[in-house]
Design an enzyme around this catalytic site. Structure first.
Site, PDB file in Angstrom:
ATOM      1  N   SER A   1       0.189  -0.791 -23.679  1.00 32.68           N
ATOM      2  CA  SER A   1       1.524  -1.387 -23.595  1.00 32.68           C
ATOM      3  C   SER A   1       2.117  -1.605 -24.990  1.00 32.68           C
ATOM      4  O   SER A   1       1.385  -1.653 -25.980  1.00 32.68           O
ATOM      5  CB  SER A   1       1.466  -2.746 -22.892  1.00 32.68           C
TER       6      SER A   1
HETATM    7  N1  SAH Z   1      -3.784  -3.721 -21.745  1.00 35.04           N
HETATM    8  C1  SAH Z   1      -4.247  -2.366 -21.924  1.00 35.04           C
HETATM    9  C2  SAH Z   1      -3.397  -1.374 -21.193  1.00 35.04           C
HETATM   10  C3  SAH Z   1      -3.692  -1.389 -19.770  1.00 35.04           C
HETATM   11  S1  SAH Z   1      -3.005  -0.055 -18.869  1.00 35.04           S
HETATM   12  C4  SAH Z   1      -4.314  -2.033 -23.397  1.00 35.04           C
HETATM   13  O1  SAH Z   1      -4.069  -2.918 -24.221  1.00 35.04           O
HETATM   14  O2  SAH Z   1      -4.638  -0.896 -23.723  1.00 35.04           O
HETATM   15  C5  SAH Z   1      -3.605  -0.512 -17.288  1.00 35.04           C
HETATM   16  C6  SAH Z   1      -5.074  -0.276 -17.094  1.00 35.04           C
HETATM   17  O3  SAH Z   1      -5.419  -0.780 -15.817  1.00 35.04           O
HETATM   18  C7  SAH Z   1      -5.447   1.211 -17.086  1.00 35.04           C
HETATM   19  O4  SAH Z   1      -6.431   1.445 -18.041  1.00 35.04           O
HETATM   20  C8  SAH Z   1      -5.972   1.439 -15.678  1.00 35.04           C
HETATM   21  O5  SAH Z   1      -7.023   2.393 -15.595  1.00 35.04           O
HETATM   22  C9  SAH Z   1      -6.433   0.050 -15.300  1.00 35.04           C
HETATM   23  N2  SAH Z   1      -6.540  -0.177 -13.855  1.00 35.04           N
HETATM   24  C10 SAH Z   1      -5.729   0.257 -12.870  1.00 35.04           C
HETATM   25  N3  SAH Z   1      -6.187  -0.153 -11.670  1.00 35.04           N
HETATM   26  C11 SAH Z   1      -7.309  -0.868 -11.902  1.00 35.04           C
HETATM   27  C12 SAH Z   1      -8.242  -1.561 -11.072  1.00 35.04           C
HETATM   28  N4  SAH Z   1      -8.122  -1.605  -9.755  1.00 35.04           N
HETATM   29  N5  SAH Z   1      -9.273  -2.196 -11.664  1.00 35.04           N
HETATM   30  C13 SAH Z   1      -9.435  -2.186 -13.015  1.00 35.04           C
HETATM   31  N6  SAH Z   1      -8.593  -1.544 -13.849  1.00 35.04           N
HETATM   32  C14 SAH Z   1      -7.537  -0.899 -13.298  1.00 35.04           C
END
Ligand code: SAH
Length: 210
Positions: free
Chosen positions: A60
């Protein structure tokens, strides 16, 4: 551009978002964002933009990460749960502001890469796992703070159950591609207060493992 200038630029974007908490600004200053983005995007690592990472996910934009962290009202003695580790950038920043952070990521590859970064930066108060955030982390519950980095149509009941009394959860709600709103929930006894914060765009919290 030198690293100092890059970091100063990043801090300016965060300040522009109205975030003036010195502890939060220092945490962003201490975590080098270029280590969390793919090498091809190194030049943009300190711009206030989201950056693509592996597994079709994104880190993000820093000002949004800062807004969410600020909204979380995290304290240094708190136990935090994060859903969606991604690159681990937000995890790393939060680790400097709390006692311990537990982070769940559904992609094994992303989790392993994030752990390498945590080790390289000597961040010892992070526990991470590959798993489905929809199931929470029951063994470690309750948590003082919960932060979710992917959007849900409805708040998972298990995460509400995981909140300690007085706890706060920050979570984007809404369908992918449609208007989503970042919410803050506060648990007071058996009641939940909810607040709409800002409009956001997140990828979905996907059910199950890949
Ligand atoms: N905050 C992170 C960005 C997150 S993007 C950073 O600083 O890089 C959202 C993330 O949520 C992705 O990596 C995706 O794979 C994960 N995600 C999506 N669904 C999920 C679930 N059910 N359980 C765990 N992670 C999940």
């Amino acid at each position: 551009m030198s690293k100092i200038t890059d970091t100063a630029r990043l801090l300016l974007s965060i300040r522009k978002e109205g975030i003036t908490d010195q502890k939060i600004l220092s945490a962003f200053e201490a975590i080098p964002r270029h280590l969390f983005v793919p090498k091809v995007f190194s030049d943009q690592a300190y711009d206030d933009i989201p950056v693509p990472i592996a597994c079709d996910q994104t880190v993000s934009q820093p000002s949004l990460v800062a807004f969410m962290i600020n909204a979380l009202e995290v304290g240094e003695r708190m136990k935090v749960l994060e859903i969606g580790t991604g690159s681990g950038y937000q995890t790393a920043v939060l680790s400097l502001l709390c006692r311990r952070i537990y982070s769940i990521e559904r992609h094994r590859l992303l989790e392993l890469d994030a752990v390498k970064r945590f080790t390289a930066l000597d961040l010892a108060n992070i526990s991470s796992t590959t798993g489905d955030g929809w199931l929470g982390w029951p063994k470690q519950a309750p948590f003082s703070r919960i932060i979710v980095s992917a959007a849900v149509a409805q708040v998972p009941q298990i995460l509400l159950d995981h909140m300690a009394d007085g706890g706060i959860m920050v979570i984007p709600i809404g369908e992918t591609g449609k208007d989503q709103v970042l919410y803050r929930f506060r648990k007071c006894g058996n009641e939940f207060e909810q607040e709409r914060l800002i409009q956001v765009h997140f990828l979905p919290l996907v059910l199950g493992l890949p």
